[in-house]
Design a protein around this motif. Structure first.
Motif, PDB file in Angstrom:
ATOM      1  N   SER A 280       0.855  -1.183   0.000  1.00 44.27           N
ATOM      2  CA  SER A 280       0.000   0.000   0.000  1.00 44.27           C
ATOM      3  C   SER A 280       0.891   1.233   0.000  1.00 44.27           C
ATOM      4  O   SER A 280       1.741   1.382   0.879  1.00 44.27           O
TER       5      SER A 280
ATOM      6  N   ASN B 108      -1.667   4.701   1.996  1.00 47.21           N
ATOM      7  CA  ASN B 108      -1.688   4.575   3.439  1.00 47.21           C
ATOM      8  C   ASN B 108      -0.603   3.585   3.834  1.00 47.21           C
ATOM      9  O   ASN B 108       0.203   3.171   3.008  1.00 47.21           O
TER      10      ASN B 108
ATOM     11  N   VAL C 207      -0.444  -0.222   5.569  1.00 44.04           N
ATOM     12  CA  VAL C 207      -1.334  -1.324   5.920  1.00 44.04           C
ATOM     13  C   VAL C 207      -0.477  -2.501   6.374  1.00 44.04           C
ATOM     14  O   VAL C 207       0.515  -2.854   5.720  1.00 44.04           O
TER      15      VAL C 207
ATOM     16  N   ILE D 167      -5.974  -6.798  10.180  1.00 42.18           N
ATOM     17  CA  ILE D 167      -5.347  -5.881   9.221  1.00 42.18           C
ATOM     18  C   ILE D 167      -5.465  -4.469   9.791  1.00 42.18           C
ATOM     19  O   ILE D 167      -6.572  -3.977  10.032  1.00 42.18           O
TER      20      ILE D 167
ATOM     21  N   LYS E  89      -4.885  -0.517   9.266  1.00 37.99           N
ATOM     22  CA  LYS E  89      -4.741   0.503   8.233  1.00 37.99           C
ATOM     23  C   LYS E  89      -4.474   1.840   8.902  1.00 37.99           C
ATOM     24  O   LYS E  89      -5.325   2.344   9.657  1.00 37.99           O
TER      25      LYS E  89
ATOM     26  N   ASP F 219     -10.518  -2.488   0.155  1.00 43.18           N
ATOM     27  CA  ASP F 219      -9.904  -1.176  -0.053  1.00 43.18           C
ATOM     28  C   ASP F 219     -10.855  -0.186  -0.716  1.00 43.18           C
ATOM     29  O   ASP F 219     -10.722   0.144  -1.901  1.00 43.18           O
TER      30      ASP F 219
ATOM     31  N   ASP G 181     -10.850   2.871   0.024  1.00 41.02           N
ATOM     32  CA  ASP G 181     -10.241   4.143   0.401  1.00 41.02           C
ATOM     33  C   ASP G 181     -10.522   5.250  -0.615  1.00 41.02           C
ATOM     34  O   ASP G 181     -10.536   6.430  -0.271  1.00 41.02           O
TER      35      ASP G 181
END
Length: 335
Positions: free
Chosen positions: A43, A46, A48, A60, A62, A226, A228
């Motif tokens: 990633s 970000n 992760v 996980i 983040k 994801d 995001d």
């Protein structure tokens, strides 16, 4: 062109402080007991991590890039993925811990989610594309018409005009290529503006970055991860990245995608005209993304040729070829 001797100041970058110890401390601050096993996952935007938990499955973690999203925008993404999961759609919302999905530790905002495994979908298989289309149709049906309240709208301003300005301001384009850059970008952005003005679309809540790296295939079903980049926009934004090959191949692929999609949601066929325009915007936005993130040490390592003349020559050639595709007939699907 930026000074080739200039190196990103890694000490000044906010992720520099994000050590394994800090990641474990943050995880333990919300009640988990780490077993000291940490694996950094792929990633760039970000950070992760897969974080081992004592006597339990890993989670996980983040850790959000500072100043990219507001708290309201992050929480809106979390609410969206929870809505999808509650509707029996395989999205992975963050864990709710002490009534919240978003936490903060030592200046970092973070969330924890269950670990989900899988492999990339076989997009060369038409049956797989039909299944993917049906699941995205379900996502869009649950999302409903209308957009997000806080998250942005997909469009020419951010992905085209603002992206061009960011690339120019960064100063990495060789001076001898600037005339070609200006001419090409002025022309393609004008044509993109006309295209998006001409095609009327319905706006809904999207995954936003639905390439196949964000889909895990497990037990013959897709699992979407994801969110995001979730934002408002036309349905085609979540579909076109599954296409590959020549026009005839893409037309056949889209026929199967929409065969699945339309089992669950209406699709406006006029949006097919936007596919090549969206591909062009993604190319423009990608180089702007690298330029904006060049101070992050992960980016020079991942894109070492970004400030070279060869990179920009190839980018301009690829974008010029994509510009030509804007004038070609769009793929056609008949009711």
């Amino acid at each position: 062109m930026a000074d080739e001797t200039d190196e990103p100041d890694s000490a000044a970058h906010p992720f520099t402080r994000l050590t394994p110890d800090l990641v474990m401390d943050a995880t333990e601050s919300v009640g988990f007991q780490c077993d000291a096993r940490i694996l950094e996952l792929n990633s760039y935007e970000n950070r992760v991590y897969q974080i081992g938990i004592e006597d339990d499955e890993p989670v996980i973690g983040k850790f959000y890039r500072p100043e990219r999203w507001t708290e309201s925008q992050i929480l809106e993404e979390h609410t969206y993925t929870q809505l999808l999961a509650d509707s029996d759609i395989s999205a992975v919302p963050p864990l709710i811990i002490d009534g919240s999905t978003l936490h903060e530790f030592d200046g970092y905002r973070f969330s924890l989610s269950p670990r989900r495994g899988g492999r990339a979908p076989a997009v060369d298989d038409l049956n797989t594309l039909e299944v993917l289309g049906s699941h995205i149709g379900r996502i869009h049906a649950v999302a409903g018409d209308g957009g997000f309240t806080y998250r942005p709208l997909f469009g020419l301003q951010e992905f085209g005009l603002d992206a061009r300005d960011a690339v120019v301001a960064a100063g990495y384009i060789p001076a001898e290529l600037m005339p070609a850059f200006d001419s090409l970008y002025d022309g393609i952005l004008a044509d993109l503006a006309a295209l998006f003005e001409r095609v009327s679309v319905n706006t809904l809540r999207l995954h936003g970055d639905c390439h196949m790296g964000n889909v895990l295939w497990r037990d013959d079903l897709p699992h979407f991860v994801d969110f995001d980049d979730a934002r408002s926009g036309p349905a085609i934004q979540d579909l076109w990245m599954m296409l590959s090959g020549e026009r005839e191949q893409q037309q056949n692929q889209m026929m199967h995608i929409l065969r699945g999609y339309r089992q669950f949601n209406h699709f406006n066929l006029a949006e097919l005209q936007l596919i090549e325009g969206m591909r062009a915007l993604r190319m423009i936005h990608h180089v702007a993304w690298i330029a904006r993130r060049w101070d992050d040490p992960a980016f020079p390592r991942a894109f070492p040729f970004f400030d070279s003349e060869r990179f920009w020559s190839e980018h301009l050639l690829s974008l010029k070829e994509q510009w030509a595709r804007l004038s070609e007939p769009a793929i056609e699907i008949y009711d």
